[in-house]
Design a protein around this motif. Structure first.
Motif, PDB file in Angstrom:
ATOM      1  N   PRO A 301       0.802  -1.216   0.000  1.00 56.33           N
ATOM      2  CA  PRO A 301       0.000   0.000   0.000  1.00 56.33           C
ATOM      3  C   PRO A 301       0.839   1.272   0.000  1.00 56.33           C
ATOM      4  CG  PRO A 301      -0.221  -1.149   2.104  1.00 56.33           C
ATOM      5  CD  PRO A 301       0.529  -2.049   1.185  1.00 56.33           C
ATOM      6  N   VAL A 302       1.990   1.237   0.708  1.00 49.24           N
ATOM      7  CA  VAL A 302       2.794   2.451   0.821  1.00 49.24           C
ATOM      8  C   VAL A 302       3.482   2.786  -0.509  1.00 49.24           C
ATOM      9  CG1 VAL A 302       4.810   3.443   1.974  1.00 49.24           C
ATOM     10  CG2 VAL A 302       3.085   2.224   3.298  1.00 49.24           C
ATOM     11  N   LEU A 303       4.048   1.756  -1.146  1.00 52.23           N
ATOM     12  CA  LEU A 303       4.746   1.995  -2.419  1.00 52.23           C
ATOM     13  C   LEU A 303       3.765   2.334  -3.540  1.00 52.23           C
ATOM     14  CD1 LEU A 303       7.415  -0.864  -2.258  1.00 52.23           C
ATOM     15  CD2 LEU A 303       7.605   1.524  -1.512  1.00 52.23           C
ATOM     16  N   LEU A 304       2.563   1.761  -3.419  1.00 49.97           N
ATOM     17  CA  LEU A 304       1.516   2.039  -4.416  1.00 49.97           C
ATOM     18  C   LEU A 304       1.039   3.482  -4.279  1.00 49.97           C
ATOM     19  CD1 LEU A 304      -0.125   0.547  -6.560  1.00 49.97           C
ATOM     20  CD2 LEU A 304      -1.731  -0.160  -4.797  1.00 49.97           C
ATOM     21  N   GLN A 305       0.956   3.905  -3.035  1.00 48.44           N
ATOM     22  CA  GLN A 305       0.483   5.263  -2.762  1.00 48.44           C
ATOM     23  C   GLN A 305       1.399   6.315  -3.406  1.00 48.44           C
ATOM     24  OE1 GLN A 305       0.478   6.084   1.399  1.00 48.44           O
ATOM     25  NE2 GLN A 305      -1.069   7.680   1.243  1.00 48.44           N
ATOM     26  N   ARG A 306       2.712   6.028  -3.392  1.00 51.07           N
ATOM     27  CA  ARG A 306       3.651   7.018  -3.956  1.00 51.07           C
ATOM     28  C   ARG A 306       3.333   7.292  -5.427  1.00 51.07           C
ATOM     29  NH1 ARG A 306       9.160   4.578  -1.583  1.00 51.07           N
ATOM     30  NH2 ARG A 306       8.641   4.838   0.607  1.00 51.07           N
ATOM     31  N   SER A 307       3.016   6.234  -6.173  1.00 49.36           N
ATOM     32  CA  SER A 307       2.741   6.464  -7.590  1.00 49.36           C
ATOM     33  C   SER A 307       1.287   6.833  -7.842  1.00 49.36           C
ATOM     34  CB  SER A 307       3.140   5.235  -8.414  1.00 49.36           C
ATOM     35  OG  SER A 307       2.840   4.066  -7.711  1.00 49.36           O
ATOM     36  N   MET A 308       0.349   6.192  -7.099  1.00 47.32           N
ATOM     37  CA  MET A 308      -1.067   6.366  -7.405  1.00 47.32           C
ATOM     38  C   MET A 308      -1.695   7.592  -6.748  1.00 47.32           C
ATOM     39  SD  MET A 308      -1.645   4.063  -9.467  1.00 47.32           S
ATOM     40  CE  MET A 308      -0.737   2.651 -10.031  1.00 47.32           C
ATOM     41  N   VAL A 309      -1.083   8.066  -5.657  1.00 53.04           N
ATOM     42  CA  VAL A 309      -1.668   9.222  -4.969  1.00 53.04           C
ATOM     43  C   VAL A 309      -0.722  10.421  -5.037  1.00 53.04           C
ATOM     44  CG1 VAL A 309      -2.616  10.077  -2.783  1.00 53.04           C
ATOM     45  CG2 VAL A 309      -2.885   7.662  -3.400  1.00 53.04           C
ATOM     46  N   ASP A 310       0.566  10.166  -4.724  1.00 51.70           N
ATOM     47  CA  ASP A 310       1.510  11.288  -4.677  1.00 51.70           C
ATOM     48  C   ASP A 310       1.995  11.708  -6.069  1.00 51.70           C
ATOM     49  OD1 ASP A 310       1.181  10.729  -2.020  1.00 51.70           O
ATOM     50  OD2 ASP A 310       3.141   9.790  -1.743  1.00 51.70           O
ATOM     51  N   GLY A 311       1.745  10.881  -7.077  1.00 51.84           N
ATOM     52  CA  GLY A 311       2.163  11.250  -8.433  1.00 51.84           C
ATOM     53  C   GLY A 311       3.666  11.188  -8.626  1.00 51.84           C
ATOM     54  N   ALA A 312       4.335  10.250  -7.917  1.00 52.90           N
ATOM     55  CA  ALA A 312       5.779  10.080  -8.080  1.00 52.90           C
ATOM     56  C   ALA A 312       6.047   8.680  -8.634  1.00 52.90           C
ATOM     57  CB  ALA A 312       6.476  10.291  -6.747  1.00 52.90           C
ATOM     58  N   PRO A 313       5.816   8.476  -9.930  1.00 52.81           N
ATOM     59  CA  PRO A 313       5.856   7.126 -10.495  1.00 52.81           C
ATOM     60  C   PRO A 313       7.208   6.428 -10.380  1.00 52.81           C
ATOM     61  CG  PRO A 313       5.624   8.774 -12.229  1.00 52.81           C
ATOM     62  CD  PRO A 313       5.458   9.481 -10.930  1.00 52.81           C
ATOM     63  N   ASP A 314       8.290   7.188 -10.272  1.00 51.50           N
ATOM     64  CA  ASP A 314       9.591   6.536 -10.198  1.00 51.50           C
ATOM     65  C   ASP A 314      10.003   6.208  -8.778  1.00 51.50           C
ATOM     66  OD1 ASP A 314      10.711   5.753 -12.607  1.00 51.50           O
ATOM     67  OD2 ASP A 314      10.908   7.860 -13.206  1.00 51.50           O
ATOM     68  N   GLU A 315       9.207   6.663  -7.808  1.00 57.14           N
ATOM     69  CA  GLU A 315       9.541   6.380  -6.409  1.00 57.14           C
ATOM     70  C   GLU A 315       8.634   5.313  -5.815  1.00 57.14           C
ATOM     71  OE1 GLU A 315       9.574  10.195  -4.406  1.00 57.14           O
ATOM     72  OE2 GLU A 315      10.585  10.953  -6.200  1.00 57.14           O
ATOM     73  N   GLY A 316       7.714   4.818  -6.608  1.00 56.67           N
ATOM     74  CA  GLY A 316       6.804   3.790  -6.122  1.00 56.67           C
ATOM     75  C   GLY A 316       6.668   2.687  -7.149  1.00 56.67           C
ATOM     76  N   ILE A 317       5.624   1.861  -6.955  1.00 58.91           N
ATOM     77  CA  ILE A 317       5.430   0.743  -7.893  1.00 58.91           C
ATOM     78  C   ILE A 317       4.245   1.038  -8.815  1.00 58.91           C
ATOM     79  CG2 ILE A 317       6.467  -1.002  -6.412  1.00 58.91           C
ATOM     80  CD1 ILE A 317       3.591  -1.797  -5.547  1.00 58.91           C
ATOM     81  N   LEU A 318       4.265   0.378  -9.978  1.00 58.79           N
ATOM     82  CA  LEU A 318       3.241   0.626 -10.993  1.00 58.79           C
ATOM     83  C   LEU A 318       2.572  -0.689 -11.394  1.00 58.79           C
ATOM     84  CD1 LEU A 318       5.516   2.940 -13.195  1.00 58.79           C
ATOM     85  CD2 LEU A 318       3.695   3.711 -11.672  1.00 58.79           C
TER      86      LEU A 318
END
Ligand SMILES: Cc1cc2nc3c(=O)[nH]c(=O)nc-3n(C[C@H](O)[C@H](O)[C@H](O)COP(=O)(O)O)c2cc1C
Length: 370
Positions: A301-318
């Motif tokens: 959930p945390v890594l997903l949040q970075r890309s899906m909520v915070d808009g940082a696709p390279d810092e999370g998972i896709l």
């Protein structure tokens, strides 16, 4: 509309088209479910990532906008808020629940008493058989090409296997985005299709533009690959800088990242240290070898949040299905659903017309050369 698209799925779920929008963490929110429902599909809210104090509000939002509880809620029993999801699905008499690692027989009996349909997602034949034994009303099979946590059997193998083995209606997921795909499932005896990635890539998706760009850029299915580095399970996602870093971090590095995620998740969800310790102890008792998986599960959930909520696709998972490579534009949920329905209709009409245009004599029975 012709009756090709009236299936056991539309009958059971009370929707117009045999098309399901699956749950996706941080993506399948009330707005996506509302857009899906209003376009004639059936949507699932992603219970795992909706904060406990917001979940009831999201459910009520969909009920208000669509005038009923013709939608579903997704949860997993190992989640923190699983009990709340079960209680709310029953309280609001939602049409269905979906889950992976499933609830026990008692919980399923509570759903049945409340007429909430149980639709587990399975990635292997043996799990389908087990799910039916536990009381599934319908089953979603997810082929290995599907997004997020996924098995290793492709839809083309798993669907016929499960269709041949169970009597409940079967929905096919993993790799679908077209009416041709829906037509092939219906022709094989399936009840409809379920899609994650296609609905993630819609105009109503809450996914930030910077992240959606990554999904739109994928043009080779090999760029969407399986890794076990996130939480120890098979997880299909678009390759990016972060995932390469995670894989190269080694087991100690990965555990450090996972512990950081677990801490962040604890802060966010307000989980007490006592509760966190109880989750670990329970996991230890059930399956000591799975403890590192429990710690790593906080990564998701945390890594997903970075890309899906915070808009940082390279810092999370896709997380994504391979089908992202076949999707070139963002459409509205209505365009997706109506486009798929009408293409499936045409395919099946054409099939019927072809069989009717044949000479009436039957030159060969099955097994003889034509
Ligand atoms: C971004 C993303 C998040 C997902 N999160 C969940 C989830 O929270 N719960 C779940 O049961 N499945 C989850 N899945 C799996 C989907 O519900 C669905 O089964 C899968 O995407 C189907 O394959 P497709 O992407 O080829 O359509 C997720 C998939 C994606 C792409």
């Amino acid at each position: 509309m012709n009756s090709w698209l009236d299936t056991p799925l539309t009958e059971a779920l009370g929707c117009r088209y045999p098309i399901v929008q699956t749950a996706m963490g941080w993506v399948a929110d009330a707005n996506l479910v509302i857009a899906t429902t209003q376009a004639g599909g059936f949507g699932f809210l992603a219970g795992a990532t909706i904060a406990a104090d917001e979940l009831e509000g999201e459910i009520l939002k969909v009920i208000d906008a669509t005038g009923g509880s013709n939608f579903g809620l997704n949860f997993h029993m190992f989640q923190d808020n699983a009990t709340q999801c079960v209680d709310l699905a029953i309280k609001y008499r939602l049409r269905a629940v979906s889950y992976g690692r499933g609830p026990d027989k008692q919980t399923i009996a509570r759903f049945k008493a409340a007429k909430v349909l149980c639709i587990p997602t399975v990635g292997a034949l043996k799990h389908a058989l087990k799910a039916v034994e536990l009381g599934a009303d319908l089953i979603t099979i997810q082929g290995g090409e599907g997004g997020g946590h996924t098995g290793g059997v492709p839809s083309s193998i798993l669907l016929p296997q499960v269709l041949a083995a169970v009597k409940v209606p079967v929905i096919a997921a993993g790799g679908f985005s077209t009416g041709r795909g829906l037509a092939s499932v219906l022709a094989a005896g399936g009840a409809g299709i379920a899609m994650g990635t296609r609905f993630l890539m819609t105009r109503e998706s809450p996914t930030p533009a910077a992240t959606l760009e990554h999904y739109l850029k994928v043009n080779d299915p090999q760029q969407v690959r399986v890794t076990t580095a996130v939480d120890g399970m098979r997880h299909r996602m678009i390759e990016n800088r972060f995932i390469n870093h995670l894989e190269q971090a080694g087991s100690f590095g990965r555990l450090r990242i996972a512990l950081g995620s677990a801490w962040q998740w604890k802060q966010q969800t307000g989980m007490s240290l006592g509760h966190m310790a109880a989750v670990f102890v329970r996991a230890l008792r059930e399956d000591p070898s799975a403890l590192s998986q429990v710690v790593m599960a906080a990564n998701q959930p945390v890594l997903l949040q970075r890309s899906m909520v915070d808009g940082a696709p390279d810092e999370g998972i896709l997380p994504s299905g391979q089908v992202a490579a076949a999707i070139g534009e963002l459409l509205s949920c209505r365009e997706v659903i109506e486009g798929i329905a009408s293409e499936a209709q045409q395919c099946l009409d054409a099939l019927l017309a072809r069989s009717q245009a044949r000479p009436s004599h039957h030159p060969a029975s099955i097994g003889e050369p034509l």
